[in-house]
Write a protein that holds these residues in place. Structure first.
Motif, PDB file in Angstrom:
ATOM      1  N   LEU B  29       1.705   8.347 -40.826  1.00  0.00           N
ATOM      2  CA  LEU B  29       2.767   7.353 -40.699  1.00  0.00           C
ATOM      3  C   LEU B  29       3.167   7.267 -39.234  1.00  0.00           C
ATOM      4  O   LEU B  29       3.224   8.272 -38.537  1.00  0.00           O
ATOM      5  N   ASP B  30       3.442   6.035 -38.773  1.00  0.00           N
ATOM      6  CA  ASP B  30       3.784   5.858 -37.376  1.00  0.00           C
ATOM      7  C   ASP B  30       5.097   5.093 -37.266  1.00  0.00           C
ATOM      8  O   ASP B  30       5.126   3.888 -37.468  1.00  0.00           O
ATOM      9  N   SER B  31       6.149   5.797 -36.955  1.00  0.00           N
ATOM     10  CA  SER B  31       7.503   5.279 -36.766  1.00  0.00           C
ATOM     11  C   SER B  31       7.842   4.134 -37.733  1.00  0.00           C
ATOM     12  O   SER B  31       7.885   2.966 -37.378  1.00  0.00           O
ATOM     13  N   VAL B  32       8.067   4.538 -38.969  1.00  0.00           N
ATOM     14  CA  VAL B  32       8.411   3.587 -40.017  1.00  0.00           C
ATOM     15  C   VAL B  32       9.924   3.416 -40.076  1.00  0.00           C
ATOM     16  O   VAL B  32      10.663   4.402 -40.087  1.00  0.00           O
ATOM     17  N   VAL B  42      12.275  -1.999 -54.253  1.00  0.00           N
ATOM     18  CA  VAL B  42      11.397  -2.224 -53.110  1.00  0.00           C
ATOM     19  C   VAL B  42       9.996  -1.744 -53.453  1.00  0.00           C
ATOM     20  O   VAL B  42       9.818  -0.627 -53.952  1.00  0.00           O
ATOM     21  N   ALA B  43       9.014  -2.599 -53.200  1.00  0.00           N
ATOM     22  CA  ALA B  43       7.625  -2.204 -53.394  1.00  0.00           C
ATOM     23  C   ALA B  43       7.012  -1.867 -52.050  1.00  0.00           C
ATOM     24  O   ALA B  43       7.175  -2.629 -51.087  1.00  0.00           O
ATOM     25  N   LEU B  44       6.363  -0.714 -51.960  1.00  0.00           N
ATOM     26  CA  LEU B  44       5.588  -0.373 -50.768  1.00  0.00           C
ATOM     27  C   LEU B  44       4.159  -0.769 -51.076  1.00  0.00           C
ATOM     28  O   LEU B  44       3.513  -0.199 -51.944  1.00  0.00           O
ATOM     29  N   LEU B  45       3.678  -1.781 -50.355  1.00  0.00           N
ATOM     30  CA  LEU B  45       2.371  -2.354 -50.658  1.00  0.00           C
ATOM     31  C   LEU B  45       1.428  -2.128 -49.493  1.00  0.00           C
ATOM     32  O   LEU B  45       1.766  -2.400 -48.342  1.00  0.00           O
ATOM     33  N   LYS B  52       1.512   5.171 -47.819  1.00  0.00           N
ATOM     34  CA  LYS B  52       2.663   4.773 -48.648  1.00  0.00           C
ATOM     35  C   LYS B  52       3.111   5.897 -49.566  1.00  0.00           C
ATOM     36  O   LYS B  52       4.303   6.092 -49.780  1.00  0.00           O
ATOM     37  N   SER B  53       2.153   6.675 -50.085  1.00  0.00           N
ATOM     38  CA  SER B  53       2.535   7.837 -50.900  1.00  0.00           C
ATOM     39  C   SER B  53       3.239   8.886 -50.054  1.00  0.00           C
ATOM     40  O   SER B  53       4.184   9.531 -50.508  1.00  0.00           O
ATOM     41  N   THR B  54       2.771   9.042 -48.817  1.00  0.00           N
ATOM     42  CA  THR B  54       3.409   9.998 -47.911  1.00  0.00           C
ATOM     43  C   THR B  54       4.866   9.597 -47.673  1.00  0.00           C
ATOM     44  O   THR B  54       5.764  10.439 -47.699  1.00  0.00           O
ATOM     45  N   LEU B  55       5.076   8.290 -47.472  1.00  0.00           N
ATOM     46  CA  LEU B  55       6.433   7.794 -47.250  1.00  0.00           C
ATOM     47  C   LEU B  55       7.323   8.120 -48.452  1.00  0.00           C
ATOM     48  O   LEU B  55       8.473   8.555 -48.301  1.00  0.00           O
ATOM     49  N   SER B 217      -3.968   3.154 -41.733  1.00  0.00           N
ATOM     50  CA  SER B 217      -3.518   4.314 -40.964  1.00  0.00           C
ATOM     51  C   SER B 217      -3.667   4.095 -39.461  1.00  0.00           C
ATOM     52  O   SER B 217      -4.679   3.568 -39.001  1.00  0.00           O
ATOM     53  N   PRO B 218      -2.688   4.483 -38.634  1.00  0.00           N
ATOM     54  CA  PRO B 218      -1.441   5.098 -39.123  1.00  0.00           C
ATOM     55  C   PRO B 218      -0.530   4.052 -39.762  1.00  0.00           C
ATOM     56  O   PRO B 218      -0.422   2.947 -39.259  1.00  0.00           O
ATOM     57  N   GLY B 219       0.079   4.430 -40.902  1.00  0.00           N
ATOM     58  CA  GLY B 219       0.867   3.492 -41.677  1.00  0.00           C
ATOM     59  C   GLY B 219       2.122   3.029 -40.945  1.00  0.00           C
ATOM     60  O   GLY B 219       2.865   3.822 -40.367  1.00  0.00           O
TER      61      GLY B 219
END
Lengths: 259, 264
Positions: B29-32, B42-45, B52-55, B217-219
């Motif tokens: 993940l990159d600065s979300v 909210v859907a993470l798509l 997205k699972s990591t988030l 990635s990075p997400g």
């Protein structure tokens, strides 16, 4: 496997056993070896029937030390397995200890236990534990560890205590492995008890066999072995039965339920 | 639906996640940045492996972010916050427990009494069409029924936040449609905050108030799309032009990101 399948399996085993005994009996009648080398099955049965209380008394002693050793192995083994999963230090200590003791032949250790614990039941139980505990610790520790990571995540999301995770997830997950370990351990406990009886003491089937061998009473040696074989088989069978009752949910049992 | 943005329930500020691996660090993940309002869906798509699972795991407090911060109801998340229910892609039902006992596991984990929640567990299972199966074991049920039981387990302790990690990804299309409607109903009734990870554009648009589209990635969250379709949304909503427009927009976005190679 269905209940009927199990029943016919048991029947098949009995038929094979009976056929072997008949072949043995016929062979002895045909070739007439000296009874000191190979007695006939009928002679062995007659020996058992002649002194049932003698064999019963010694079998009971062996059964007692075996069960005591087995029970101690299960209790101590499960506790040690939990410790190895809970702490890295305990894991190192227990594993090292188990590897070292397991690599020593127990027959060689038996005299030491006689010196320490005397010639009663205690040294036999101790040797039985030494032999039986390894499979319990190894199998249960494996069962406690191989838990679905998502199940652990679920527990964490619901803020479960480590105790709840151990009791509700890890331990039930390890039950099938515990039964595998116990089935191996019960045979080892019996071996341990006999090894102890060989070394010292005046009770037990090991003692019966040792004394009979000293008198070249081969029939009695065989009679002792028969009782020992029956004992081991019955103990194993009881554990199988317990497993079936305790683990109806396990993969290996499901077809029985569905059928 | 702009009034939803008033009370933030989940706030993610510049969250990044870096995993160490044998081949060097991996930026998952990159600065979300993402704010989820109270009661919002909210859907993470995004494509597989976009983090997205990591988030979701960061929100659940299952993993700490490598940088930035995650807040739930204003408090920084260090460990799993209270009042969260989670549904995984696999149902994670315990084989040795009956369906009812599996649902009650949530109560046992939280140290609440089974007796107190047994009625609620039965009622939930009943509502999800599992009333006749409370005493069955998981392996006796179909995949859809098992996932329904997992949703009951997540709802048992009345969580205010429901986190769902591709919960219907392993199910067949018909069961999936059915559970989508069921989930919409749950959201409608309880006004729970729901964060729903999926890689199905249709599912995201159908269910969510807002779709956060993530890049591979990075997400990163590349675009947030407010889905302004009236509720309740029956399956037929998927045939409306408005729905098609949302789907087309996101698909175009994916094509631009190089996720879908445009071969129209």
């Amino acid at each position: 496997m269905s209940a009927r399948g199990r029943g016919s399996d048991a029947l098949g085993t009995l038929v094979v056993l009976a056929a072997l005994l008949v072949a043995w009996e016929i062979a002895v009648a045909l070739f007439a070896p000296p009874p000191i080398l190979l007695p006939a099955p009928s002679a062995i049965l007659a020996e058992l029937a002649a002194e049932p209380s003698y064999f019963g008394r010694h079998a009971l002693f062996t059964l007692g030390t075996t069960l005591a050793g087995f029970a101690l192995s299960v209790v101590l083994g499960v506790a040690l397995a939990v410790a190895t999963v809970a702490s890295r230090l305990a894991d190192r200590l227990v594993t090292t200890l188990l590897v070292v003791t397991n690599s020593l032949p127990k027959v060689a250790l038996a005299p030491l236990f006689v010196i320490w614990l005397g010639t009663g039941a205690a040294p036999k139980i101790a040797i039985a534990v030494m032999l039986a505990i390894v499979s319990i610790v190894v199998d249960v520790a494996h069962g406690l560890r191989s838990v679905d990571p998502d199940a652990l995540a679920l527990a964490r999301v619901h803020r479960a205590s480590p105790w709840a995770v151990l009791w509700k997830v890890r331990f039930p997950n390890a039950l099938p492995a515990l039964f595998v370990g116990m089935k191996v351990a019960v045979s080892f406990a019996l071996v341990g008890a006999i090894v102890g009886e060989f070394v010292a003491g005046s009770m037990g089937l090991g003692h019966v066999i040792l004394v009979a061998q000293g008198q070249f009473d081969t029939v009695r040696v065989f009679a002792g072995l028969v009782v020992l074989g029956v004992l081991g088989t019955v103990l194993f069978g009881l554990l199988e039965l317990a497993e079936r009752l305790v683990l109806p949910w396990h993969v290996s049992r499901r077809s029985e339920r569905k059928a | 639906m702009t009034d939803l943005a008033v009370t933030p329930c989940i706030t993610i500020e510049g969250a990044s996640k870096i995993y160490g691996s044998a081949g060097g660090p991996i930026r998952a993940l990159d600065s979300v940045d993402l704010v989820v309002a109270d009661g919002e869906f909210v859907a993470l798509l995004g494509p597989s492996g976009c983090g997205k699972s990591t988030l979701l795991r960061l929100i659940a407090g299952l993993e700490p972010p490598s940088g930035g911060a995650v807040f739930v109801r204003g408090a920084p998340v260090c460990e799993p916050p209270a009042g969260i229910g989670m549904v995984f892609q696999r149902d994670v039902l315990l084989d040795w427990r009956t369906i009812l006992d599996n649902v009650l596991l949530a109560a046992e984990f939280e140290g609440r009494s089974r007796r107190e929640l047994a009625d609620r567990a039965r009622a939930l299972l009943d509502r999800f069409g599992l009333g006749r199966f409370v005493d069955r074991h998981p392996w006796e049920l179909s995949g859809g029924m098992r996932q329904r039981a997992a949703i009951c387990r997540a709802l048992l302790c009345e969580p205010s936040i429901l986190l769902m990690d591709e919960p219907f990804g392993a199910l067949d299309a018909l069961t999936r449609d059915d559970l989508n409607l069921e989930l919409a109903r749950i959201h409608q009734e309880g006004r729970r905050t729901i964060v729903f990870v999926t890689h199905s554009i249709g599912e995201a648009v159908h269910l969510a108030d807002r779709v956060a589209v993530m890049s591979p990635s990075p997400g990163r969250v590349v675009e947030e799309i407010v889905v302004d379709l009236p509720r309740p949304r029956p399956l037929a909503v998927r045939e409306t032009p408005a729905f098609a427009a949302y789907v087309a927009h996101i698909r175009e976005l994916f094509t631009r990101l190089g996720i879908v190679r445009g071969q129209v």
